[in-house]
Every structure is written in structure tokens, then in C-alpha cells.
Design a protein around this motif. Sequence first.
Motif, mmCIF file in Angstrom:
data_model
loop_
_atom_site.group_PDB
_atom_site.id
_atom_site.type_symbol
_atom_site.label_atom_id
_atom_site.label_comp_id
_atom_site.label_asym_id
_atom_site.label_seq_id
_atom_site.Cartn_x
_atom_site.Cartn_y
_atom_site.Cartn_z
ATOM 1 N N THR A 105 1.623 9.981 4.463
ATOM 2 C CA THR A 105 1.042 8.849 3.746
ATOM 3 C C THR A 105 0.452 9.280 2.404
ATOM 4 O OG1 THR A 105 -1.041 9.077 5.001
ATOM 5 C CG2 THR A 105 0.592 7.506 5.832
ATOM 6 N N CYS A 112 0.989 12.881 9.753
ATOM 7 C CA CYS A 112 0.843 11.500 9.290
ATOM 8 C C CYS A 112 0.060 11.474 7.982
ATOM 9 C CB CYS A 112 0.155 10.659 10.353
ATOM 10 S SG CYS A 112 -0.020 8.910 9.927
ATOM 11 N N TYR A 170 0.382 4.800 9.804
ATOM 12 C CA TYR A 170 1.367 5.032 8.746
ATOM 13 C C TYR A 170 1.809 3.716 8.105
ATOM 14 C CZ TYR A 170 5.983 5.937 6.728
ATOM 15 O OH TYR A 170 7.072 5.975 5.886
ATOM 16 N N LYS A 180 -5.767 9.909 11.470
ATOM 17 C CA LYS A 180 -4.404 10.390 11.229
ATOM 18 C C LYS A 180 -4.275 11.861 11.607
ATOM 19 C CE LYS A 180 -3.568 7.339 7.267
ATOM 20 N NZ LYS A 180 -3.346 7.304 5.811
#
Length: 230
Positions: free
Chosen positions: A113, A109, A47, A105
Motif C-alpha cells: 500500500t 501489506c 489493502y 497491516k
Amino acid sequence: MAFSDTLLAEAEPVWAAQYDHPFVTELAAGTLDADAFRHWVEQDYRYLLDYADVFSLAAASADDEETAARLAETAHRILADEMDLHRSFAEEYGLTPADLEAVGKAPTCQAYTDHLVRTAREGDLPTIAAAVYPCGQGYLDVADYMAEISDGEHRYTPFVEKYTSDAFRETVAWMRDLVDELADEHPGAHDRMRAAFHRSARLEHDFWEMAYAREQWAVGPRKQVAVDAD
């Protein structure tokens, strides 16, 4: 009332849910499962790589040199300072920076993002500032709460100390001032700022849940099967 105060008042239920989340309360007590914390370390490292990029993109959107310089400096601090905490915790799990960068990810997450990077690439500076603000203010407030309910030092104490440090407080105060200044200068951006802020705030809460549940994708990609040439 400052615009940041309005946003935080509207998000009070989200903040309360963060304080009550077992990841937060168990980390404060030092009883959080090591695997859950490892998942946080891995995912938050990924992140922060994007978070730093967002500040760099924001610097390119700034109209004045001082703001641009501070945004660029914040990106550098994230990479050079905040991520040192993650690297130090990672060492306890035998993980190298290369291992962290290779982590995929988790869905939450990825969603967070994606939201931040899309905002940085398509939005104006007021919207970008509102989108990144919940991360800083949320971690400061949650860490202050952890410090209040913690009984003493334990393996997670460096987490609490990092996010209650004077340096982190100063950065969050600057982020809050920037949100207020941009809101005053761009009243027509308030709706966009509000939407970006609240989406980030909800994802902050969900990030704790992601780590606590060790969230993974339900289905992975199909593995390629090697075919021998005739």
C-alpha cells in the motif's frame, strides 16, 4: 505488441509462481487453513481501502472527463462491491467491519500500500495505471486457474466466483486498455510504468505468502506503563 502484453510477458515467472503458491492451490481445493484465509481477509480488506483511495487520486490526475469518471467509479465499486466479499467472509469469523478496519497491516501489506499510495501521490497517470494493473489482472488470472483445478464447490468458491465474474473481467479489460492507451500517448513514461508494474506484480505474489505464513511484525511497539502521580 501492446505494452500490457510486454509487461505480462516480462512478468511470466511471477505469474507462474502465483499459480504454484500453496495459498492458491489449497484455496482452489478448498483445503486452505481457515486461519490463513482469515489473515488474507483482514489484510486484503485493509489493502482495498488504500487501493480505492489510489483510484480516487488517479481520477484527479486524469485529463479527460470520461477517464476520470471511470476511475472514480472503480473506486466506488471496490468499496461498495468487492469489499462485500470480504465482509461476508469476515462474518464467518465473527468479525465486523469495525474489526477489519482496526486490523494492523502486516509488513507486506504495508509495503504494497505504501508503494501504491506513493505512486498515486507523486507519479503521473500512466505510472499509476501500471501500478494498479497487476492486482486486477493477477486476481483474474489466478481465479481462472483456481476454477480450472477446483474439483467442486466448497467454502472458498465465492472467492473464485467473484474474481471470475463478468463484471470483474470487464473492469480488468478496461484497466488493461487504459495502460495501453496511456503507454501509446506517453512513450517517455514506459520505464516508469514498467518499474511500477513489476514492483506491484512481485508484491502480489508476496501477498499470498504473507497470508499463508500469517505474517506479522517480528517486534511490536513498547507498551506504555502507567505511572501513578505523586
